[in-house]
Write a protein that holds these residues in place. Structure first.
Motif, PDB file in Angstrom:
ATOM      1  N   VAL A 118       0.861  -1.184   0.000  1.00  0.00           N
ATOM      2  CA  VAL A 118       0.000   0.000   0.000  1.00  0.00           C
ATOM      3  C   VAL A 118       0.901   1.238   0.000  1.00  0.00           C
ATOM      4  O   VAL A 118       2.090   1.153   0.330  1.00  0.00           O
ATOM      5  CB  VAL A 118      -0.932   0.036   1.249  1.00  0.00           C
ATOM      6  N   GLY A 130      -2.053 -11.402   3.212  1.00  0.00           N
ATOM      7  CA  GLY A 130      -1.097 -10.850   2.252  1.00  0.00           C
ATOM      8  C   GLY A 130      -0.136  -9.894   2.924  1.00  0.00           C
ATOM      9  O   GLY A 130      -0.422  -8.708   3.069  1.00  0.00           O
ATOM     10  N   SER A 158       2.447  -2.756   5.087  1.00  0.00           N
ATOM     11  CA  SER A 158       1.127  -2.430   5.667  1.00  0.00           C
ATOM     12  C   SER A 158       1.033  -2.967   7.098  1.00  0.00           C
ATOM     13  O   SER A 158       0.407  -2.347   7.959  1.00  0.00           O
ATOM     14  CB  SER A 158      -0.007  -3.012   4.812  1.00  0.00           C
ATOM     15  N   GLU A 168       0.884 -15.049   5.003  1.00  0.00           N
ATOM     16  CA  GLU A 168       1.658 -14.900   3.756  1.00  0.00           C
ATOM     17  C   GLU A 168       2.016 -16.293   3.224  1.00  0.00           C
ATOM     18  O   GLU A 168       2.524 -17.124   3.964  1.00  0.00           O
ATOM     19  CB  GLU A 168       2.922 -14.085   4.031  1.00  0.00           C
ATOM     20  N   HIS A 184       8.958 -14.000   1.016  1.00  0.00           N
ATOM     21  CA  HIS A 184       8.291 -12.759   1.430  1.00  0.00           C
ATOM     22  C   HIS A 184       8.200 -12.714   2.961  1.00  0.00           C
ATOM     23  O   HIS A 184       8.455 -11.678   3.584  1.00  0.00           O
ATOM     24  CB  HIS A 184       6.871 -12.671   0.856  1.00  0.00           C
ATOM     25  N   ASP A 221      -5.642  -8.439   1.381  1.00  0.00           N
ATOM     26  CA  ASP A 221      -4.742  -7.874   0.366  1.00  0.00           C
ATOM     27  C   ASP A 221      -3.849  -8.987  -0.204  1.00  0.00           C
ATOM     28  O   ASP A 221      -2.684  -8.773  -0.485  1.00  0.00           O
ATOM     29  CB  ASP A 221      -3.886  -6.763   1.010  1.00  0.00           C
TER      30      ASP A 221
HETATM   31  C1  LIG Z   1      -0.375  -7.011  -2.633  1.00  0.00           C
HETATM   32  S1  LIG Z   1       0.770  -7.995  -1.759  1.00  0.00           S
HETATM   33  C2  LIG Z   1       0.482  -7.544  -0.070  1.00  0.00           C
HETATM   34  C3  LIG Z   1       0.980  -6.163   0.242  1.00  0.00           C
HETATM   35  C4  LIG Z   1       1.001  -5.839   1.715  1.00  0.00           C
HETATM   36  N1  LIG Z   1      -0.325  -5.995   2.307  1.00  0.00           N
HETATM   37  C5  LIG Z   1       1.438  -4.393   1.903  1.00  0.00           C
HETATM   38  O1  LIG Z   1       0.644  -3.490   1.622  1.00  0.00           O
HETATM   39  O2  LIG Z   1       2.589  -4.186   2.324  1.00  0.00           O
HETATM   40  C6  LIG Z   1       0.032  -9.590  -1.809  1.00  0.00           C
HETATM   41  C7  LIG Z   1       0.752 -10.658  -1.008  1.00  0.00           C
HETATM   42  O3  LIG Z   1      -0.157 -11.773  -0.875  1.00  0.00           O
HETATM   43  C8  LIG Z   1       0.596 -12.954  -0.956  1.00  0.00           C
HETATM   44  N2  LIG Z   1      -0.300 -14.055  -1.360  1.00  0.00           N
HETATM   45  C9  LIG Z   1      -0.634 -14.425  -2.619  1.00  0.00           C
HETATM   46  N3  LIG Z   1      -1.436 -15.496  -2.591  1.00  0.00           N
HETATM   47  C10 LIG Z   1      -1.626 -15.807  -1.296  1.00  0.00           C
HETATM   48  C11 LIG Z   1      -2.351 -16.815  -0.625  1.00  0.00           C
HETATM   49  N4  LIG Z   1      -3.042 -17.734  -1.310  1.00  0.00           N
HETATM   50  N5  LIG Z   1      -2.343 -16.841   0.726  1.00  0.00           N
HETATM   51  C12 LIG Z   1      -1.624 -15.908   1.422  1.00  0.00           C
HETATM   52  N6  LIG Z   1      -0.900 -14.925   0.845  1.00  0.00           N
HETATM   53  C13 LIG Z   1      -0.903 -14.881  -0.490  1.00  0.00           C
HETATM   54  C14 LIG Z   1       1.670 -12.652  -1.993  1.00  0.00           C
HETATM   55  O4  LIG Z   1       2.744 -13.557  -1.879  1.00  0.00           O
HETATM   56  C15 LIG Z   1       2.015 -11.216  -1.660  1.00  0.00           C
HETATM   57  O5  LIG Z   1       3.097 -11.174  -0.756  1.00  0.00           O
END
Ligand SMILES: C[S@@+](CC[C@H](N)C(=O)[O-])C[C@H]1O[C@@H](n2cnc3c(N)ncnc32)[C@H](O)[C@@H]1O
Length: 223
Positions: free
Chosen positions: A41, A65, A71, A89, A94, A139
């Protein structure tokens, strides 16, 4: 209208109301050095999440996420003394980067980072009768947004605030024939919310340093 104005105004607002300290700017830098995408974000959106948390007196927060923890750090900083965040996550790298950034921000005691697919972890939290969360930030990946929303409703209470990011996707949600699974995922969510009697919801369009997008803001109804 020149859309550069949105970035300029975003920078104007964040310089006044959401300046980043070293822990936050280190986090953003770590995404580049560790090969993660810049999908956090924005600073203003981080501040917006804090304002929402304080407005709903949030002590327990769930995030789907984590990415590099940007965030999560904003959220954790708005917690009261006895507050807690669970953040989920799927990607181990990550999660490792996020842990380091969270440590660097001295927030580890308040944040529980669970590694795995949100669709696997959410039913476990429900089965474990996890105490309801006061605010939930969705997210993660977009295709299962409806499933995420339905699961988190079981981890909520009347008054819980649920925020879902990236639900407008530069306006691509208007394309009814879209084959983009991310667009399809958020279209399904937005349509489901239009029929859902359990929450009162709207979508705020978001502009600024990130692409033109939108956030669902939903509150669980007192039935
Ligand atoms: C848009 S980023 C999150 C950004 C974070 N919320 C921030 O604003 O700093 C999406 C994250 O969701 C994770 N993700 C994707 N698929 C997922 C799943 N099925 N379960 C959990 N996390 C997942 C990705 O690896 C990625 O790190």
């Amino acid at each position: 209208m020149d859309i550069e104005i949105f970035s300029k105004i975003d920078n104007y607002i964040s310089s006044l109301l959401a300046p980043e300290d070293k822990a936050l700017s280190d986090t953003i830098r770590s995404l580049d050095t560790e090969g993660l995408t810049q999908h956090s974000v924005s600073a203003n959106q981080g501040k917006f999440l804090q304002v929402m948390m304080i407005a709903c007196n949030a002590r327990r927060v769930l995030e789907l996420g984590t990415l590099g923890g940007y965030s999560t750090i904003w959220l954790a900083r708005a917690l009261p003394e006895n507050g807690k965040i669970i953040t989920i996550e799927v990607d181990e790298h990550h999660a490792k980067v996020a842990r380091k950034n969270i440590e660097n921000a001295h927030l580890s005691p308040k944040i529980e980072l669970k590694i795995g697919k949100a669709l696997d972890i959410l039913p476990v939290l429900i089965a474990d009768k996890e105490e309801p969360f006061d605010m939930i930030f969705i997210d993660a990946d977009k295709p299962p947004y409806v499933e995420y929303f339905n699961y988190v409703l079981e981890l909520a209470r009347p008054g819980t605030l649920i925020i879902c990011d990236n639900v407008i996707r530069e306006g691509k949600v208007l394309d009814e024939n879209s084959t983009d699974e991310k667009v399809r995922g958020v279209q399904r969510l937005n349509e489901m919310l239009s029929q859902n009697k359990k929450v009162t919801a709207t979508i705020l369009q978001t502009v600024g340093v990130k692409e033109f997008d939108g956030m669902v803001i939903a509150v669980v109804n007192r039935i």
